[in-house]
Each structure stands twice: as structure tokens, then as C-alpha cells.
Scaffold this motif. Structure first.
Motif, PDB file in Angstrom:
ATOM      1  N   ARG A 135      31.481  44.542  51.878  1.00 11.93           N
ATOM      2  CA  ARG A 135      31.174  44.700  50.452  1.00 11.93           C
ATOM      3  C   ARG A 135      29.686  44.440  50.194  1.00 11.93           C
ATOM      4  O   ARG A 135      29.135  43.435  50.638  1.00 11.93           O
ATOM      5  CB  ARG A 135      32.026  43.737  49.626  1.00 11.93           C
ATOM      6  CG  ARG A 135      32.060  44.073  48.139  1.00 11.93           C
ATOM      7  CD  ARG A 135      32.888  43.067  47.340  1.00 11.93           C
ATOM      8  NE  ARG A 135      34.266  42.917  47.789  1.00 11.93           N
ATOM      9  CZ  ARG A 135      35.259  43.785  47.520  1.00 11.93           C
ATOM     10  NH1 ARG A 135      35.024  44.862  46.811  1.00 11.93           N
ATOM     11  NH2 ARG A 135      36.476  43.573  47.975  1.00 11.93           N
ATOM     12  N   GLY A 136      29.044  45.387  49.514  1.00 10.91           N
ATOM     13  CA  GLY A 136      27.630  45.205  49.160  1.00 10.91           C
ATOM     14  C   GLY A 136      26.650  45.730  50.203  1.00 10.91           C
ATOM     15  O   GLY A 136      25.452  45.781  49.943  1.00 10.91           O
ATOM     16  N   TRP A 137      27.130  46.102  51.391  1.00 11.22           N
ATOM     17  CA  TRP A 137      26.222  46.646  52.413  1.00 11.22           C
ATOM     18  C   TRP A 137      25.751  48.047  51.997  1.00 11.22           C
ATOM     19  O   TRP A 137      26.512  48.832  51.437  1.00 11.22           O
ATOM     20  CB  TRP A 137      26.940  46.772  53.748  1.00 11.22           C
ATOM     21  CG  TRP A 137      27.218  45.474  54.452  1.00 11.22           C
ATOM     22  CD1 TRP A 137      27.695  44.309  53.903  1.00 11.22           C
ATOM     23  CD2 TRP A 137      27.061  45.226  55.860  1.00 11.22           C
ATOM     24  NE1 TRP A 137      27.837  43.360  54.875  1.00 11.22           N
ATOM     25  CE2 TRP A 137      27.465  43.888  56.089  1.00 11.22           C
ATOM     26  CE3 TRP A 137      26.639  45.997  56.941  1.00 11.22           C
ATOM     27  CZ2 TRP A 137      27.437  43.314  57.365  1.00 11.22           C
ATOM     28  CZ3 TRP A 137      26.616  45.431  58.200  1.00 11.22           C
ATOM     29  CH2 TRP A 137      26.999  44.101  58.406  1.00 11.22           C
ATOM     30  N   THR A 138      24.511  48.375  52.332  1.00 15.47           N
ATOM     31  CA  THR A 138      24.065  49.756  52.133  1.00 15.47           C
ATOM     32  C   THR A 138      24.655  50.633  53.232  1.00 15.47           C
ATOM     33  O   THR A 138      25.061  50.135  54.295  1.00 15.47           O
ATOM     34  CB  THR A 138      22.537  49.882  52.220  1.00 15.47           C
ATOM     35  OG1 THR A 138      22.135  49.568  53.569  1.00 15.47           O
ATOM     36  CG2 THR A 138      21.840  48.940  51.237  1.00 15.47           C
ATOM     37  N   LEU A 139      24.664  51.930  52.990  1.00 17.09           N
ATOM     38  CA  LEU A 139      25.133  52.849  54.033  1.00 17.09           C
ATOM     39  C   LEU A 139      24.268  52.721  55.290  1.00 17.09           C
ATOM     40  O   LEU A 139      24.782  52.731  56.414  1.00 17.09           O
ATOM     41  CB  LEU A 139      25.100  54.299  53.522  1.00 17.09           C
ATOM     42  CG  LEU A 139      25.502  55.340  54.567  1.00 17.09           C
ATOM     43  CD1 LEU A 139      26.973  55.192  54.946  1.00 17.09           C
ATOM     44  CD2 LEU A 139      25.230  56.748  54.060  1.00 17.09           C
ATOM     45  N   GLY A 140      22.959  52.565  55.110  1.00 18.66           N
ATOM     46  CA  GLY A 140      22.069  52.425  56.261  1.00 18.66           C
ATOM     47  C   GLY A 140      22.412  51.207  57.106  1.00 18.66           C
ATOM     48  O   GLY A 140      22.435  51.277  58.342  1.00 18.66           O
ATOM     49  N   ASP A 141      22.700  50.084  56.435  1.00 13.83           N
ATOM     50  CA  ASP A 141      23.095  48.875  57.175  1.00 13.83           C
ATOM     51  C   ASP A 141      24.399  49.100  57.931  1.00 13.83           C
ATOM     52  O   ASP A 141      24.562  48.666  59.073  1.00 13.83           O
ATOM     53  CB  ASP A 141      23.282  47.699  56.201  1.00 13.83           C
ATOM     54  CG  ASP A 141      21.957  47.200  55.646  1.00 13.83           C
ATOM     55  OD1 ASP A 141      20.901  47.510  56.240  1.00 13.83           O
ATOM     56  OD2 ASP A 141      21.990  46.510  54.605  1.00 13.83           O
TER      57      ASP A 141
ATOM     58  N   THR B 171      42.056  57.869  48.040  1.00 12.64           N
ATOM     59  CA  THR B 171      41.305  58.590  49.074  1.00 12.64           C
ATOM     60  C   THR B 171      39.989  57.848  49.296  1.00 12.64           C
ATOM     61  O   THR B 171      39.594  57.032  48.461  1.00 12.64           O
ATOM     62  CB  THR B 171      41.010  60.034  48.659  1.00 12.64           C
ATOM     63  OG1 THR B 171      40.140  60.022  47.517  1.00 12.64           O
ATOM     64  CG2 THR B 171      42.289  60.786  48.330  1.00 12.64           C
ATOM     65  N   TRP B 172      39.340  58.140  50.392  1.00 10.28           N
ATOM     66  CA  TRP B 172      38.132  57.412  50.768  1.00 10.28           C
ATOM     67  C   TRP B 172      36.888  58.286  50.619  1.00 10.28           C
ATOM     68  O   TRP B 172      36.908  59.486  50.942  1.00 10.28           O
ATOM     69  CB  TRP B 172      38.221  56.958  52.224  1.00 10.28           C
ATOM     70  CG  TRP B 172      39.278  55.934  52.503  1.00 10.28           C
ATOM     71  CD1 TRP B 172      40.127  55.325  51.608  1.00 10.28           C
ATOM     72  CD2 TRP B 172      39.616  55.399  53.791  1.00 10.28           C
ATOM     73  NE1 TRP B 172      40.946  54.447  52.256  1.00 10.28           N
ATOM     74  CE2 TRP B 172      40.670  54.459  53.594  1.00 10.28           C
ATOM     75  CE3 TRP B 172      39.139  55.606  55.087  1.00 10.28           C
ATOM     76  CZ2 TRP B 172      41.239  53.745  54.651  1.00 10.28           C
ATOM     77  CZ3 TRP B 172      39.707  54.892  56.131  1.00 10.28           C
ATOM     78  CH2 TRP B 172      40.748  53.969  55.912  1.00 10.28           C
ATOM     79  N   SER B 173      35.807  57.647  50.217  1.00 10.02           N
ATOM     80  CA  SER B 173      34.495  58.305  50.224  1.00 10.02           C
ATOM     81  C   SER B 173      33.914  58.243  51.636  1.00 10.02           C
ATOM     82  O   SER B 173      34.338  57.420  52.458  1.00 10.02           O
ATOM     83  CB  SER B 173      33.557  57.574  49.264  1.00 10.02           C
ATOM     84  OG  SER B 173      33.279  56.277  49.778  1.00 10.02           O
ATOM     85  N   PRO B 174      32.895  59.081  51.930  1.00 10.10           N
ATOM     86  CA  PRO B 174      32.205  58.955  53.221  1.00 10.10           C
ATOM     87  C   PRO B 174      31.726  57.519  53.493  1.00 10.10           C
ATOM     88  O   PRO B 174      31.850  57.025  54.610  1.00 10.10           O
ATOM     89  CB  PRO B 174      31.038  59.935  53.080  1.00 10.10           C
ATOM     90  CG  PRO B 174      31.581  61.009  52.182  1.00 10.10           C
ATOM     91  CD  PRO B 174      32.424  60.263  51.181  1.00 10.10           C
ATOM     92  N   TYR B 175      31.219  56.845  52.471  1.00  7.23           N
ATOM     93  CA  TYR B 175      30.781  55.457  52.637  1.00  7.23           C
ATOM     94  C   TYR B 175      31.942  54.569  53.110  1.00  7.23           C
ATOM     95  O   TYR B 175      31.793  53.762  54.036  1.00  7.23           O
ATOM     96  CB  TYR B 175      30.217  54.942  51.298  1.00  7.23           C
ATOM     97  CG  TYR B 175      29.897  53.468  51.295  1.00  7.23           C
ATOM     98  CD1 TYR B 175      28.680  52.995  51.782  1.00  7.23           C
ATOM     99  CD2 TYR B 175      30.824  52.534  50.822  1.00  7.23           C
ATOM    100  CE1 TYR B 175      28.394  51.630  51.801  1.00  7.23           C
ATOM    101  CE2 TYR B 175      30.552  51.171  50.839  1.00  7.23           C
ATOM    102  CZ  TYR B 175      29.336  50.725  51.326  1.00  7.23           C
ATOM    103  OH  TYR B 175      29.067  49.388  51.354  1.00  7.23           O
ATOM    104  N   GLN B 176      33.092  54.737  52.488  1.00 11.00           N
ATOM    105  CA  GLN B 176      34.258  53.922  52.880  1.00 11.00           C
ATOM    106  C   GLN B 176      34.726  54.254  54.300  1.00 11.00           C
ATOM    107  O   GLN B 176      35.157  53.370  55.035  1.00 11.00           O
ATOM    108  CB  GLN B 176      35.401  54.132  51.878  1.00 11.00           C
ATOM    109  CG  GLN B 176      35.142  53.472  50.530  1.00 11.00           C
ATOM    110  CD  GLN B 176      36.265  53.746  49.540  1.00 11.00           C
ATOM    111  OE1 GLN B 176      36.571  54.905  49.245  1.00 11.00           O
ATOM    112  NE2 GLN B 176      36.885  52.704  49.035  1.00 11.00           N
ATOM    113  N   VAL B 177      34.637  55.523  54.667  1.00 13.08           N
ATOM    114  CA  VAL B 177      35.036  55.904  56.026  1.00 13.08           C
ATOM    115  C   VAL B 177      34.152  55.187  57.056  1.00 13.08           C
ATOM    116  O   VAL B 177      34.655  54.669  58.066  1.00 13.08           O
ATOM    117  CB  VAL B 177      34.958  57.437  56.230  1.00 13.08           C
ATOM    118  CG1 VAL B 177      35.199  57.794  57.693  1.00 13.08           C
ATOM    119  CG2 VAL B 177      35.971  58.150  55.330  1.00 13.08           C
ATOM    120  N   VAL B 178      32.857  55.119  56.781  1.00 20.15           N
ATOM    121  CA  VAL B 178      31.961  54.441  57.733  1.00 20.15           C
ATOM    122  C   VAL B 178      32.291  52.938  57.786  1.00 20.15           C
ATOM    123  O   VAL B 178      32.254  52.321  58.854  1.00 20.15           O
ATOM    124  CB  VAL B 178      30.474  54.677  57.380  1.00 20.15           C
ATOM    125  CG1 VAL B 178      29.564  53.952  58.365  1.00 20.15           C
ATOM    126  CG2 VAL B 178      30.150  56.179  57.400  1.00 20.15           C
TER     127      VAL B 178
END
Lengths: 174, 174
Positions: free
Chosen positions: B86-92, B39-46
Motif C-alpha cells: 500500500r502506498g508504493w509507486t509503480l516504479g518501486d 477486477t484488477w488494474s495493471p498496478y494491482q497485478v504488479v
């Protein structure tokens, strides 16, 4: 994940802006479209959220803190918001939701400390519940209704997506 | 509701701000919590949304407009965004999603007129589809993943809500 006061508040703080980002400037077809009889449009969901925000969460919090298990919570009328806000624009509703939510979060800061989360009250159907369960439910209630809004919007395009329907679980979600 | 170009764009325009309102300033537990294996986290969905935004919708639109049914769409790798970012912040990621979405909407304005919506292309699995179906799918794909994010967040509090679980359909939604 256990309920933690600060984590729960993070989500509660975001919901007014999330609703505004999601629904502002959408045309009437999106705002007032529902899924058929006995279902709610996004506009109605915001009315429900605003009404519940005015009368439920902080009231029940106070009942627990002041009366513990000596007083049963008042039941909630899920559709009372429809009458309360009849004729309001969506923008007015979003403003009202935002201001009541902000006020409630200030009150929550004043009223509740981490050690209060185990204090108990009595729900009219479920019986004894904790303050922590009530506050976790406040958070999930927000998410439940955000979910309802996006599902209702997605279902407007049930036919429009053609064969992609089978990859878009939201369209046939209950 | 039939797909209408201007109505569809209304929703597509809102999604970057909706994601930002929903997820900014949330702590890591919310952003990276998933529902278990596969399953995916919100971060992965973005990350997924941003990758698909870079490579799918406008590419397929161009294939339809330039090649019609003579060329089959490239298949989509749903998890390629996880490596790409990979390694990007959610904000980026949110910034990148927003800028690619805005650019794609400008391109859509330039490329597609209402009378193009019946033009056809070939999906690798579904066969012939229309440009209107592709663009409606773009809209519902956004809503589907917003739904996924709020469901994943809600399920973090499955135990925390106690007996209220039975009133909160989102917690046991598939």
C-alpha cells in the motif's frame, strides 16, 4: 475511456521495447511455437505487426486527412508480412518494427491535431469511421497481438502445469 | 512442449523487463484503470506478482525438496500484495519485483537440478504435484498476468475503437 491522442501514443511508444523485452534471448521453441494449423508463432506475429506498421496506420491516416470520405481505404493483407520478411531473424524484425514505429509516431505528431480526431474516412467493410477510431484501433491492435504472443507461449505448457491448469485461464483461452 | 528447466528460466528472466517496458511512463489512467468491481488494474497485478514472488515459488520449491509429500504447501492469499505494498509507486513495485525475481532465479540455480523435477509435494487442493509442474506454473503464471494487463488496457478503448471491435478479440475476451 475516450481515445485521447497523447494517451494513445504512450502505449504505441512502448510496444517495440515490450516486444524486445518479451522475446529477446528466448530459444527457438518459444519463438517459433504456434498453437497448431492456421495459428501464428510469436515470430510470425512480429512479422505481421511490422508489415502493418509499414503499410496501414499512417497510410489510412493520410487518406482520411487528404481525401476524407471520397476514397475507401485499401484492404489489409494480414499475412503479407510472412512473405515480405522471409528469412529475417527475429532481431532484425524487432529492429525494423522499432524504427518504423518511431518514424510513424513522428509523422503522427506532424499530421494530426486533437481537432482532427472527428474527421472521417471509409473502411471497405465497416463504412464510415473516424480518425479517432482508427488511432484507438492502432493501440488496441498492439495489445491484441501482445496478448496473442503470451497466450501462444503459455499454451506450450498446457500439459506441463498439471492440475494448475484450472487456475491458469490463459491456457484454455480461445 | 515438456517443461525444461532452462527453457522455463528464459521466460522467468524476461518478465521484469517486460513489465517495465509495458508500463513505464504510462499515465495514471492506464496504470490504475480496471475492468470494474472485483477486477484488477495493471498496478494491482504488479503488486500481486511481487507478493507471490516473495512468498510462493521458492518456498514451495523448498518444501518439496526438504519435506517431499510429508508437508502440505501453505495456501496463497492472492490479494495480500495489495496490503503489503500500500502506498508504493509503480516504479518501486517494478524494482522490487525485479530484485526478488533475480534473487529467486539465483536460488533456483542453487537448489534445483534437472533430476529433481519429478520430486513430489502436496498442494492443499490438488493433492500430489511434481516440482516440474510447480515450476511450469511459475512460468505460465507470469504469462497469465501479462495477458491480464494487456486485456485490461485494451478494454479501456472498448467504445473508442468503434466498429473495429469485431476484429479485436481481446476487447470481448473474458
Amino acid at each position: 475511456m475516450d481515445f485521447a491522442l497523447e494517451h494513445g501514443k504512450e502505449v504505441l511508444r512502448r510496444t517495440p521495447d515490450t516486444l524486445r523485452a518479451m522475446l529477446s534471448e528466448l530459444s527457438e521453441d518459444w519463438i517459433s511455437g504456434d498453437e497448431g494449423p492456421d495459428t501464428w508463432s510469436p515470430y510470425q506475429v512480429v512479422g505481421h505487426l511490422t508489415h502493418i506498421e509499414e503499410c496501414d496506420w499512417i497510410d489510412r491516416t493520410r487518406v482520411i486527412l487528404e481525401h476524407g470520405t471520397d476514397r475507401v481505404f485499401d484492404p489489409v493483407d494480414r499475412e503479407a508480412g510472412f512473405t515480405r520478411f522471409r528469412g529475417w531473424t527475429l532481431g532484425d524484425l524487432l529492429d525494423r518494427f522499432s524504427s518504423v514505429r518511431n518514424s510513424n509516431l513522428e509523422t503522427l505528431d506532424e499530421l494530426v491535431e486533437v481537432h482532427d480526431l472527428e474527421r472521417r474516412g471509409v473502411h471497405p467493410v465497416f463504412g464510415e469511421v473516424t480518425l479517432g477510431q482508427l488511432l484507438a484501433t492502432w493501440v488496441v491492435h498492439d495489445l491484441n497481438h501482445l496478448d496473442q504472443i503470451v497466450k501462444t507461449m503459455a499454451k506450450q505448457y498446457t500439459q506441463a502445469v498439471g492440475p494448475w491448469r484450472e487456475l491458469l485461464g490463459i491456457i484454455d483461452a480461445p
